[in-house]
Design an enzyme around this catalytic site. Structure first.
Site: not given
Ligand code: PNS
Length: 166
Positions: A17, A41, A90, A128
Site C-alpha cells: 500500500h 465489511k 497486483r 493484508s
Molecule cells: O482494500 P479493499 O477492501 O480492496 O477496498 C475496497 C473499497 C473500500 C475501495 C471498496 O469496497 C469501496 O469503495 N467501498 C465503498 C462502497 C462503494 O462505494 N461501493 C460501490 C463501488 S464498489
C-alpha cells in the site's frame, strides 16, 4: 490542485500500500488515504487502530492526508473535491473485481476517474490478510509492513500468547 483519493480497508496497511501511496504522491498535489469504516465489511483491526497505524506510517509524507469514510467512495471523493480514485493492481486475479468496481463507480459518478498503479514486483504476492496470517502464526513480517505495524502486531501477539498461557 489535483486531489486523489486512495480508498481501501488497509487491514493493516502494508509496504505494498505504501508503495502505491508514495508513487501516487508524485502524480498528485494531495493524496487522501481513506479507510472504509463501513460495518458491512468485516475487518480484523478497528477503524481507529487502522487510522493510527496509517498516521504513524505517513507522518513524514507532506502530501498525504489520512481520513476514514463510510458510504459510497465517489460521494466521499466529491466531498473532498477529488476527481481521481487510486487503486493498486497486483495479479491478473485482481483485475476482474477492480474493473467491476471502477465501472460501478463510473456509473454512479462519471466525473470520477479510477487510476490503477501496478504494484512493484517485490509486493506482487502481498496482501493484508496474508500479513495477518503469517504474523499470527509466528512468521516474520518485518520486511513487508511499516515498522509501527510490525511493532503493533508483535505486541498483540505477545499479549495473546501471555493470555493463552496464564
Ligand atoms: O482494500 P479493499 O477492501 O480492496 O477496498 C475496497 C473499497 C473500500 C475501495 C471498496 O469496497 C469501496 O469503495 N467501498 C465503498 C462502497 C462503494 O462505494 N461501493 C460501490 C463501488 S464498489
Amino acid at each position: 490542485m489535483r486531489i486523489a483519493i486512495y480508498p481501501g480497508s488497509f487491514d493493516p496497511i502494508t509496504n505494498g500500500h505504501l508503495d502505491i501511496l508514495n508513487r501516487a504522491t508524485h502524480l498528485f498535489d494531495k493524496v487522501i488515504i481513506a479507510v472504509l469504516s463501513n460495518p458491512i465489511k468485516n475487518c480484523f483491526f478497528g477503524v481507529e487502530e487502522r487510522l493510527e497505524l496509517i498516521k504513524a506510517t505517513t507522518a513524514e509524507m507532506p502530501k498525504v492526508e489520512v481520513d476514514s469514510f463510510d458510504g459510497l467512495t465517489v460521494v466521499y471523493a466529491v466531498k473532498q473535491n477529488a476527481s481521481i480514485l487510486i487503486r493498486g493492481l497486483r495479479a491478473l486475479s485482481d483485475f476482474e473485481h477492480e474493473l467491476q468496481m471502477a465501472q460501478a463507480n463510473k456509473s454512479i459518478n462519471p466525473n470520477i476517474e479510477t487510476i490503477f498503479l501496478m504494484c512493484s514486483l517485490e509486493y506482487a504476492y502481498l496482501s493484508s490478510s496474508l500479513v495477518r496470517e503469517i504474523s499470527f502464526l509466528g512468521g516474520d513480517i518485518s520486511d513487508v509492513v511499516p515498522k509501527c505495524v510490525n511493532e503493533y502486531i508483535s505486541k498483540l501477539r505477545e499479549k495473546r500468547f501471555t493470555n493463552d498461557y496464564k
